[in-house]
Design a protein around this motif. Sequence first.
Motif, PDB file in Angstrom:
ATOM      1  N   SER A 106      18.864  36.589  39.034  1.00  0.00           N
ATOM      2  CA  SER A 106      20.046  35.887  39.545  1.00  0.00           C
ATOM      3  C   SER A 106      20.712  35.072  38.445  1.00  0.00           C
ATOM      4  O   SER A 106      21.956  35.060  38.325  1.00  0.00           O
ATOM      5  CB  SER A 106      19.660  34.963  40.706  1.00  0.00           C
ATOM      6  N   THR A 164      24.341  35.777  36.959  1.00  0.00           N
ATOM      7  CA  THR A 164      25.325  34.691  37.006  1.00  0.00           C
ATOM      8  C   THR A 164      25.917  34.422  35.627  1.00  0.00           C
ATOM      9  O   THR A 164      27.147  34.305  35.469  1.00  0.00           O
ATOM     10  CB  THR A 164      24.674  33.406  37.550  1.00  0.00           C
ATOM     11  N   TYR A 177      28.284  37.197  34.594  1.00  0.00           N
ATOM     12  CA  TYR A 177      29.593  37.160  35.243  1.00  0.00           C
ATOM     13  C   TYR A 177      30.425  35.943  34.830  1.00  0.00           C
ATOM     14  O   TYR A 177      31.663  36.007  34.861  1.00  0.00           O
ATOM     15  CB  TYR A 177      29.438  37.250  36.756  1.00  0.00           C
ATOM     16  N   SER A 234      33.674  44.590  40.948  1.00  0.00           N
ATOM     17  CA  SER A 234      33.680  44.162  42.350  1.00  0.00           C
ATOM     18  C   SER A 234      32.576  44.822  43.178  1.00  0.00           C
ATOM     19  O   SER A 234      31.927  44.159  44.000  1.00  0.00           O
ATOM     20  CB  SER A 234      35.051  44.458  42.972  1.00  0.00           C
ATOM     21  N   ILE A 281      29.250  43.167  42.426  1.00  0.00           N
ATOM     22  CA  ILE A 281      29.177  41.807  42.974  1.00  0.00           C
ATOM     23  C   ILE A 281      28.822  41.848  44.457  1.00  0.00           C
ATOM     24  O   ILE A 281      27.988  41.065  44.936  1.00  0.00           O
ATOM     25  CB  ILE A 281      30.513  41.054  42.749  1.00  0.00           C
ATOM     26  N   VAL A 282      29.448  42.767  45.208  1.00  0.00           N
ATOM     27  CA  VAL A 282      29.164  42.900  46.646  1.00  0.00           C
ATOM     28  C   VAL A 282      27.702  43.279  46.869  1.00  0.00           C
ATOM     29  O   VAL A 282      27.003  42.694  47.710  1.00  0.00           O
ATOM     30  CB  VAL A 282      30.094  43.947  47.290  1.00  0.00           C
ATOM     31  N   VAL A 307      25.096  42.891  44.817  1.00  0.00           N
ATOM     32  CA  VAL A 307      24.210  41.797  44.383  1.00  0.00           C
ATOM     33  C   VAL A 307      24.173  40.687  45.430  1.00  0.00           C
ATOM     34  O   VAL A 307      23.100  40.164  45.760  1.00  0.00           O
ATOM     35  CB  VAL A 307      24.680  41.242  43.019  1.00  0.00           C
ATOM     36  N   SER A 308      25.334  40.320  45.966  1.00  0.00           N
ATOM     37  CA  SER A 308      25.398  39.240  46.958  1.00  0.00           C
ATOM     38  C   SER A 308      24.598  39.595  48.203  1.00  0.00           C
ATOM     39  O   SER A 308      23.846  38.760  48.739  1.00  0.00           O
ATOM     40  CB  SER A 308      26.860  38.967  47.340  1.00  0.00           C
ATOM     41  N   LEU A 309      24.736  40.836  48.666  1.00  0.00           N
ATOM     42  CA  LEU A 309      24.017  41.280  49.868  1.00  0.00           C
ATOM     43  C   LEU A 309      22.518  41.295  49.641  1.00  0.00           C
ATOM     44  O   LEU A 309      21.739  40.768  50.447  1.00  0.00           O
ATOM     45  CB  LEU A 309      24.506  42.676  50.266  1.00  0.00           C
ATOM     46  N   GLY A 365      21.049  37.583  48.242  1.00  0.00           N
ATOM     47  CA  GLY A 365      21.213  36.553  49.264  1.00  0.00           C
ATOM     48  C   GLY A 365      20.159  36.671  50.355  1.00  0.00           C
ATOM     49  O   GLY A 365      19.488  35.699  50.713  1.00  0.00           O
ATOM     50  N   TYR A 408      18.708  43.561  53.556  1.00  0.00           N
ATOM     51  CA  TYR A 408      18.466  44.106  52.222  1.00  0.00           C
ATOM     52  C   TYR A 408      17.580  45.357  52.217  1.00  0.00           C
ATOM     53  O   TYR A 408      17.520  46.065  51.210  1.00  0.00           O
ATOM     54  CB  TYR A 408      17.902  43.045  51.274  1.00  0.00           C
TER      55      TYR A 408
END
Length: 310
Positions: free
Chosen positions: A210, A214, A217, A241, A244-245, A247-249, A252, A277
């Motif tokens: 993470s 981070t 990016y 993009s 990012i989607v 990775v966030s899913l 998180g 996930y």
Amino acid sequence: MAAGNDSSVTQFILLGLTKQPELQLPLFFIFLGIYMVTVMGNMGLIILIGLKPHLHTPMYYFLFNLSFIDLCYSSVIMPRMLIGFVKQNTISYEECMAQLCFFSFFVIDECCILTSMAYDRYVAICKPLLYKAIMSHQVCLMLMAGTYAMGFVGAMAHTGCMLRLTFCDGNIINHYMCDIPPLLQLSCTSTYVNELVVFIVVGINVIMPSLTITISYILIVSNILRIRSTEGRSKAFSTCSSHIVTVSLFFGASAFMYLKPSPAGSLDQDKVSTVFYTIVGPMMNPFIYSLRNKDVKIALSKTFKKRVFS
């Protein structure tokens, strides 16, 4: 008595996603559909990348492996989950430990490959003139070898620690798979070492990736903001993009699952977060990367045109 363990438990009962009988059949068809879409989507992306020479680049090399990992760990979980919707889902001790081992292996692989993909995007946007030199075939192979090595070490650590536990009378797992938190609650011996290993292994494979993603990016965004043309900025953002989607899913849901305090009443929340996930992510990834990716859309269009006119 199960071989290699002092437990009196030789099999477990998986309670599944819900205990409500009226929801079992509808959920069976919903998740069967999800699994079919997951298999077809990831297999389709693997075949497409393998067949199209213009997709033989580092970015698609990592995407190829991501689809393979998603396909594998969905297949570790989903068939057993589907059984639980139509009948009592019993699983032997050995099968349970095997599922835990393979699940841990592929989930850790996913963490590492998403980190490699972030590094690839950083090099592509921040060092475009050196991209081919930095992201050489040898470097890509080393990154993937490191990914699978990390998965193997983490899976062996989790499974080895689980094998040392004793399960006395409790054999009902409040989950749809053999995951670490519900298994720890069934142990009648100390789980201190297991919990320590979870924080170390998950910390290494969630917190460190993470931070790496981070930082990547932050550097990417600062570089994009220096691009003068609006078209150039838009093109640079569009290449990131999808990642990012994804990775966030993934990060998180997994961080919520493993890096929070675990009171006894939180297992139902854990099951919901695990769905995101382990099931939703692998299904969505092929669409996230194909629908938002010009190269993949062109390759798909050419493939369909050849089949229609052949």
